[in-house]
Design a protein around this motif. Structure first.
Motif, PDB file in Angstrom:
ATOM      1  N   GLY A   1    -101.141  44.663  86.126  1.00  0.00           N
ATOM      2  CA  GLY A   1    -102.520  45.130  86.003  1.00  0.00           C
ATOM      3  C   GLY A   1    -103.542  44.064  85.678  1.00  0.00           C
ATOM      4  O   GLY A   1    -104.723  44.364  85.530  1.00  0.00           O
ATOM      5  N   SER A   2    -103.149  42.794  85.578  1.00  0.00           N
ATOM      6  CA  SER A   2    -104.141  41.753  85.283  1.00  0.00           C
ATOM      7  C   SER A   2    -104.828  41.308  86.573  1.00  0.00           C
ATOM      8  O   SER A   2    -104.178  40.875  87.527  1.00  0.00           O
ATOM      9  CB  SER A   2    -103.451  40.551  84.633  1.00  0.00           C
ATOM     10  N   ASP A   3    -106.162  41.423  86.576  1.00  0.00           N
ATOM     11  CA  ASP A   3    -106.919  41.033  87.763  1.00  0.00           C
ATOM     12  C   ASP A   3    -106.834  39.536  88.016  1.00  0.00           C
ATOM     13  O   ASP A   3    -106.664  39.097  89.151  1.00  0.00           O
ATOM     14  CB  ASP A   3    -108.396  41.400  87.595  1.00  0.00           C
ATOM     15  N   THR A   4    -106.964  38.753  86.939  1.00  0.00           N
ATOM     16  CA  THR A   4    -106.968  37.299  87.166  1.00  0.00           C
ATOM     17  C   THR A   4    -105.601  36.860  87.680  1.00  0.00           C
ATOM     18  O   THR A   4    -105.515  35.983  88.535  1.00  0.00           O
ATOM     19  CB  THR A   4    -107.323  36.524  85.885  1.00  0.00           C
ATOM     20  N   ALA A   5    -104.523  37.507  87.186  1.00  0.00           N
ATOM     21  CA  ALA A   5    -103.193  37.155  87.687  1.00  0.00           C
ATOM     22  C   ALA A   5    -103.039  37.598  89.145  1.00  0.00           C
ATOM     23  O   ALA A   5    -102.443  36.895  89.957  1.00  0.00           O
ATOM     24  CB  ALA A   5    -102.108  37.786  86.812  1.00  0.00           C
TER      25      ALA A   5
END
Ligand SMILES: *[C@@H]1O[C@H](CO)[C@@H](O)[C@H](O)[C@H]1NC(C)=O
Ligand SMILES: *[C@@H]1O[C@H](CO)[C@@H](O)[C@H](O)[C@H]1NC(C)=O
Ligand SMILES: *[C@@H]1O[C@H](CO)[C@@H](O)[C@H](O)[C@H]1NC(C)=O
Ligand SMILES: *[C@@H]1O[C@H](CO)[C@@H](O)[C@H](O)[C@H]1NC(C)=O
Ligand SMILES: *[C@@H]1O[C@H](CO)[C@@H](O)[C@H](O)[C@H]1NC(C)=O
Ligand SMILES: *[C@@H]1O[C@H](CO)[C@@H](O)[C@H](O)[C@H]1NC(C)=O
Ligand SMILES: *[C@@H]1O[C@H](CO)[C@@H](O)[C@H](O)[C@H]1NC(C)=O
Length: 484
Positions: free
Chosen positions: A112-116
């Motif tokens: 769920g991490s956008d940057t990842a």
């Protein structure tokens, strides 16, 4: 531009431009007018603001406005999954020592991490990517090569980049720092679905080098700016499309940060890359026909353009959908045919003055463009669509409209042309005369075209072609009719 003119340039190639502007406020349009007065050809980028309508730069009719298409070459990097499905992507970096053994595959944004998900710098610090193939999404705060650096720094073995929905099906061949492949949005979704479907997803990348002959090329690039022209809707723009996706060219420094390398080449995409192709073709035409004006060269390029791809079917966009004349203009440049167009639509620099007065510019404004005092009057004004342009773009209500054109025979002295009309839906097109014989000594002939609305069609606009056909030439003129 003035300095280039003083230096004696023959062709100006401008891979730059802002949005639509009145021509008297558009420094490129003004500079280009100075150039064409000296017989210098000017080709300019249409812009990378597509696929949105009315997103063009460089709309002036004395400029060749160039959109971008794909080429039939792919630098292939095929993603192979554990379920044996494979997806052809691209990478300019083609390692020869990368094993075809399947490795664990992860989607960096799985938690769920956008940057990842975008593999942005620093985002994979806490993700276990060691020895794995990492799926990253394009976008976020990083370019593709930087995403690869992040994956590499975190210990990843390889990277798959999936396009976003907008860039869709145009994959790019980047000089990556690790084994990588850029795949289409649709292929990216399939790879994500595969990752979801199994507890131990696996993948590898197979590097297949340069592949030629992609049959659906050229395709219009989604980013290529589209018409209609905002400043002068009576001139059909863009004029032409040419190679502008994954263009291989010299680069000012080594792309792999290695001082001892000879890899000072790179591949990038844009209408900025299409423009110099057209400038080069204009230079070829100018050398084989030194007496042709910039407008004649432009006409030759436009009336001979291709409407079909290498597979022989109509040119599409990169979603394989149809393209209209506000997307591809006259079509894809065909340099060989442009060298022998049969007829050209010539325009002398002063012919633009009645057109500029007709745009509603006042004397001062026209004077800024042509750089001398001008007096506009009703009798010295023409409607935009009356300029001797090699295409037609009109707004049609209930009254018929008539325009004239003058063609110049630059083909065989004795030749005879017949008008072939592919009428836009809902429009009657009448050409008078509908046959033009050349051979009596006068290389010029004038004809008129009358457009009449025949039916209420439920379309915002409709398109067609007027083709002048002789035994050995087809001189094609696109027609765009916007209903009002
Ligand atoms: C492949 O070759 C490159 C350059 O020689 C080297 O840096 C890299 O570690 C090699 N990769 C593998 C998997 O052997
Ligand atoms: C997601 O979280 C799980 C459980 O903490 C972890 O094992 C996995 O490596 C994480 N995956 C990613 C891509 O961050
Ligand atoms: C990509 O092309 C496919 C056809 O192969 C089409 O179905 C799809 O809509 C296109 N995707 C995008 C984002 O343009
Ligand atoms: C994969 O699974 C996640 C979580 O279950 C879901 O949000 C996502 O839409 C799925 N993706 C695909 C492509 O099926
Ligand atoms: C244009 O069409 C001609 C056939 O008329 C073909 O030989 C040529 O390859 C085409 N060029 C492109 C770029 O599609
Ligand atoms: C022409 O229009 C400009 C605004 O673009 C205005 O400043 C100028 O006074 C006008 N000139 C004449 C001669 O009307
Ligand atoms: C020019 O044409 C416009 C619109 O048709 C009209 O209003 C104007 O009076 C005309 N001017 C002259 C000098 O004839």
């Amino acid at each position: 531009m003035d300095t280039a003119v003083e230096d004696g340039a023959d062709v100006l190639s401008l891979s730059l431009g802002g949005g639509s502007l009145p021509f008297y406020k558009d420094s490129i349009a003004i500079g280009a007018f100075g150039a064409i007065q000296k017989g210098i050809f000017v080709s300019c980028a249409a812009g990378n603001e597509g696929p949105f309508k009315e997103s063009l730069s460089n709309e002036a009719p004395w400029i060749l406005t160039v959109g971008a298409s794909t080429v039939d070459r792919s630098i292939r990097a095929t993603v192979l999954l554990g379920n044996k499905a494979s997806y052809d992507g691209q990478s300019f970096f083609q390692p020869t020592n990368f094993s075809s053994t399947l490795l664990p595959l992860i989607y960096a944004g799985a938690n769920g991490s956008d940057t990842a998900a975008f593999c942005d710098p620093g985002s994979l610090k806490d993700v276990d990517v060691k020895g794995k193939v990492v799926l990253c999404e394009s976008g976020g705060f990083s370019e593709s090569v930087d995403k690869g650096q992040e994956v590499k720094d975190a210990g990843g073995a390889a990277m798959i980049i999936m396009n976003d929905e907008l860039s869709g099906n145009i994959t790019t061949a980047d000089f990556h720092v690790l084994p990588a492949s850029d795949v289409t949005y649709a292929d990216g979704l399939s790879i994500k679905a595969y990752i979801n479907s199994t507890s131990s997803p696996m993948a590898t990348i197979l590097f297949k080098g340069t592949v030629f002959g992609v049959p659906y090329a050229p395709q219009l690039a989604s980013f290529s700016s589209r018409g209609p022209s905002l400043e002068s809707p009576g001139i059909l723009k863009p004029d032409i499309i040419g190679p502008g996706v994954d263009i291989l060219a010299a680069w000012p420094y080594a792309v792999d940060n290695n001082r001892n390398t000879k890899s000072t080449f790179n591949m990038i995409s844009g209408t900025s890359m299409a423009t110099p192709h057209l400038s080069g073709i204009a230079a070829l035409l100018k050398s084989s026909h030194p007496d042709w004006s910039p407008a004649a060269i432009k006409s030759a390029i436009m009336t001979t353009a291709n409407l079909t791809n290498l597979g022989g079917t109509p040119i599409t966009d990169d979603s394989f959908g149809p393209v209209d004349v506000f997307a591809i203009g006259s079509g894809h440049v065909n340099p060989t045919k442009a060298d022998d167009p049969g007829l050209v639509y010539d325009i002398q620099p002063d012919d633009y003055i009645p057109y500029l007065c007709g745009l509603g510019y006042n004397n001062t404004e026209v004077g800024i463009i042509v750089q001398r005092p001008v007096t506009c009057s009703n009798s010295s004004s023409i409607p935009e669509a009356q300029l001797n342009y090699p295409s037609f773009s009109i707004k049609l209500g209930s009254s018929p409209q008539t325009y004239t054109r003058t063609v110049t025979n630059v083909g065989p002295f004795k030749s005879s042309y017949i008008a072939e009309i592919i009428a836009p839906q809902g429009v009657d097109v009448k050409v008078t005369p509908n046959a033009i014989p050349f051979g009596g000594g006068d290389p010029k002939a004038t004809y008129s075209v009358t457009f009449t609305r025949t039916a209420n069609v439920n379309l915002p606009f409709s398109q067609g072609y007027l083709n002048w056909v002789s035994a050995d030439h087809v001189v094609r003129n696109p027609i765009a009719v916007t209903f009002e």
